[in-house]
Design a protein around this motif. Sequence first.
Motif, PDB file in Angstrom:
ATOM      1  N   GLU A 175       6.981  21.531  -7.704  1.00 26.06           N
ATOM      2  CA  GLU A 175       6.427  21.254  -6.382  1.00 26.06           C
ATOM      3  C   GLU A 175       6.915  19.879  -5.936  1.00 26.06           C
ATOM      4  O   GLU A 175       6.867  18.906  -6.700  1.00 26.06           O
ATOM      5  CB  GLU A 175       4.899  21.265  -6.433  1.00 26.06           C
ATOM      6  CG  GLU A 175       4.220  21.014  -5.102  1.00 26.06           C
ATOM      7  CD  GLU A 175       2.707  21.076  -5.206  1.00 26.06           C
ATOM      8  OE1 GLU A 175       2.041  20.771  -4.208  1.00 26.06           O
ATOM      9  OE2 GLU A 175       2.202  21.420  -6.294  1.00 26.06           O
ATOM     10  N   GLU A 176       7.421  19.790  -4.722  1.00 25.46           N
ATOM     11  CA  GLU A 176       7.923  18.512  -4.214  1.00 25.46           C
ATOM     12  C   GLU A 176       6.757  17.642  -3.755  1.00 25.46           C
ATOM     13  O   GLU A 176       5.899  18.082  -2.990  1.00 25.46           O
ATOM     14  CB  GLU A 176       8.881  18.751  -3.051  1.00 25.46           C
ATOM     15  CG  GLU A 176       9.531  17.470  -2.545  1.00 25.46           C
ATOM     16  CD  GLU A 176      10.614  17.727  -1.511  1.00 25.46           C
ATOM     17  OE1 GLU A 176      11.030  16.768  -0.853  1.00 25.46           O
ATOM     18  OE2 GLU A 176      11.024  18.899  -1.367  1.00 25.46           O
ATOM     19  N   VAL A 177       6.731  16.401  -4.242  1.00 23.95           N
ATOM     20  CA  VAL A 177       5.692  15.441  -3.869  1.00 23.95           C
ATOM     21  C   VAL A 177       6.354  14.328  -3.078  1.00 23.95           C
ATOM     22  O   VAL A 177       7.296  13.686  -3.556  1.00 23.95           O
ATOM     23  CB  VAL A 177       4.988  14.868  -5.116  1.00 23.95           C
ATOM     24  CG1 VAL A 177       3.952  13.836  -4.703  1.00 23.95           C
ATOM     25  CG2 VAL A 177       4.347  15.988  -5.926  1.00 23.95           C
ATOM     26  N   GLY A 178       5.885  14.095  -1.885  1.00 24.72           N
ATOM     27  CA  GLY A 178       6.512  13.115  -1.017  1.00 24.72           C
ATOM     28  C   GLY A 178       6.000  11.706  -1.244  1.00 24.72           C
ATOM     29  O   GLY A 178       4.897  11.501  -1.769  1.00 24.72           O
ATOM     30  N   PRO A 179       6.800  10.719  -0.861  1.00 27.43           N
ATOM     31  CA  PRO A 179       6.365   9.332  -0.994  1.00 27.43           C
ATOM     32  C   PRO A 179       5.379   8.929   0.099  1.00 27.43           C
ATOM     33  O   PRO A 179       5.330   9.537   1.169  1.00 27.43           O
ATOM     34  CB  PRO A 179       7.673   8.547  -0.839  1.00 27.43           C
ATOM     35  CG  PRO A 179       8.519   9.420   0.048  1.00 27.43           C
ATOM     36  CD  PRO A 179       8.161  10.835  -0.333  1.00 27.43           C
ATOM     37  N   ILE A 180       4.610   7.902  -0.194  1.00 30.52           N
ATOM     38  CA  ILE A 180       3.733   7.279   0.797  1.00 30.52           C
ATOM     39  C   ILE A 180       4.562   6.224   1.527  1.00 30.52           C
ATOM     40  O   ILE A 180       5.065   5.284   0.913  1.00 30.52           O
ATOM     41  CB  ILE A 180       2.509   6.631   0.133  1.00 30.52           C
ATOM     42  CG1 ILE A 180       1.676   7.677  -0.600  1.00 30.52           C
ATOM     43  CG2 ILE A 180       1.670   5.883   1.162  1.00 30.52           C
ATOM     44  CD1 ILE A 180       0.590   7.087  -1.477  1.00 30.52           C
ATOM     45  N   THR A 181       4.725   6.401   2.808  1.00 35.79           N
ATOM     46  CA  THR A 181       5.533   5.472   3.604  1.00 35.79           C
ATOM     47  C   THR A 181       4.652   4.367   4.162  1.00 35.79           C
ATOM     48  O   THR A 181       3.605   4.628   4.758  1.00 35.79           O
ATOM     49  CB  THR A 181       6.234   6.207   4.754  1.00 35.79           C
ATOM     50  OG1 THR A 181       7.068   7.245   4.203  1.00 35.79           O
ATOM     51  CG2 THR A 181       7.089   5.254   5.571  1.00 35.79           C
ATOM     52  N   VAL A 182       5.082   3.140   3.974  1.00 37.75           N
ATOM     53  CA  VAL A 182       4.360   1.974   4.482  1.00 37.75           C
ATOM     54  C   VAL A 182       5.283   1.233   5.444  1.00 37.75           C
ATOM     55  O   VAL A 182       6.427   0.920   5.112  1.00 37.75           O
ATOM     56  CB  VAL A 182       3.935   1.039   3.339  1.00 37.75           C
ATOM     57  CG1 VAL A 182       3.272  -0.221   3.889  1.00 37.75           C
ATOM     58  CG2 VAL A 182       3.003   1.759   2.375  1.00 37.75           C
ATOM     59  N   GLU A 183       4.799   0.977   6.634  1.00 32.96           N
ATOM     60  CA  GLU A 183       5.571   0.204   7.615  1.00 32.96           C
ATOM     61  C   GLU A 183       5.461  -1.270   7.256  1.00 32.96           C
ATOM     62  O   GLU A 183       4.415  -1.896   7.435  1.00 32.96           O
ATOM     63  CB  GLU A 183       5.050   0.468   9.023  1.00 32.96           C
ATOM     64  CG  GLU A 183       5.283   1.887   9.531  1.00 32.96           C
ATOM     65  CD  GLU A 183       6.759   2.222   9.675  1.00 32.96           C
ATOM     66  OE1 GLU A 183       7.550   1.287   9.940  1.00 32.96           O
ATOM     67  OE2 GLU A 183       7.119   3.400   9.514  1.00 32.96           O
ATOM     68  N   ALA A 184       6.527  -1.839   6.731  1.00 32.27           N
ATOM     69  CA  ALA A 184       6.529  -3.240   6.311  1.00 32.27           C
ATOM     70  C   ALA A 184       7.230  -4.098   7.357  1.00 32.27           C
ATOM     71  O   ALA A 184       8.295  -3.731   7.873  1.00 32.27           O
ATOM     72  CB  ALA A 184       7.227  -3.372   4.967  1.00 32.27           C
ATOM     73  N   ASP A 185       6.639  -5.228   7.681  1.00 34.04           N
ATOM     74  CA  ASP A 185       7.182  -6.143   8.683  1.00 34.04           C
ATOM     75  C   ASP A 185       8.151  -7.105   8.010  1.00 34.04           C
ATOM     76  O   ASP A 185       7.736  -8.020   7.279  1.00 34.04           O
ATOM     77  CB  ASP A 185       6.033  -6.907   9.341  1.00 34.04           C
ATOM     78  CG  ASP A 185       6.517  -7.865  10.420  1.00 34.04           C
ATOM     79  OD1 ASP A 185       7.714  -7.829  10.762  1.00 34.04           O
ATOM     80  OD2 ASP A 185       5.680  -8.660  10.916  1.00 34.04           O
TER      81      ASP A 185
END
Length: 254
Positions: A175-185
Amino acid sequence: MTLAHDVTGSGPTVVLLHSTVCDRRMWDPQLPTLVNAGYRVVRCDLRGFGQSPLPDRPYNDAQDVTDLMDLLGVEHAALVGASGGGQVALEIAARWPQRVTALVLLCTALSGHKPSAELRAFGQRENALIEAGDIAGATELNVAMWLGPDSDEATQDKVRQMQRHAFDVQLAAVEEVGPITVEADLAAITASSLLVSGRHDLVDFRQIAAQLSDQLADARHLELAWAGHLPSLECPDALNPLLIDFLHETRAAD
């Protein structure tokens, strides 16, 4: 889960973050040089690469690396990242600027970058080979794409082994598990940065380096005439002195 890693040497800590074509073995040519120069070197395999298994739940690479730093008692470190590892290093430096003393970004990727036609064509060709079950062909495509013209057979074989292993691990996922995307400044980054690009690399990564050299508060851009996408592997004898000089310079200023 703790990332697979190794720790060598003593002194200020340098954390090495690999390209997503490779794993932590890509830093073999840098390890003795950094240790002999007086650094404690931490290398890790991001999830799904090297000896780090695939995640079973959503994850964030930058958080994984800082968790590893916490486990090892590393309050702050210089980060050296190649390609996808450079993107992880940028996120760490933006989210936890006080923990990063210096950034060395080798042909770094960048979140939100719009790929060129050549990069899109590569991705389409890679996907087609994988869907056809030709994993060996997809591996050879990556070796040809990411190494510069001066890379020798031993280097090509090393990249071939690392990329094939990554394919084998990642394609075995149920099962493909996606990353948690964080908007970094990126404006939050305070560390001095050295941005290295290769003249034989795709235009994407040369443009990213030029863009970041203008965007980051304290950055310089160096383009290597001989290099492709993986200069630390292609010619370590030329890359290592640049790395040590910059780390010594920022260490003195710290």
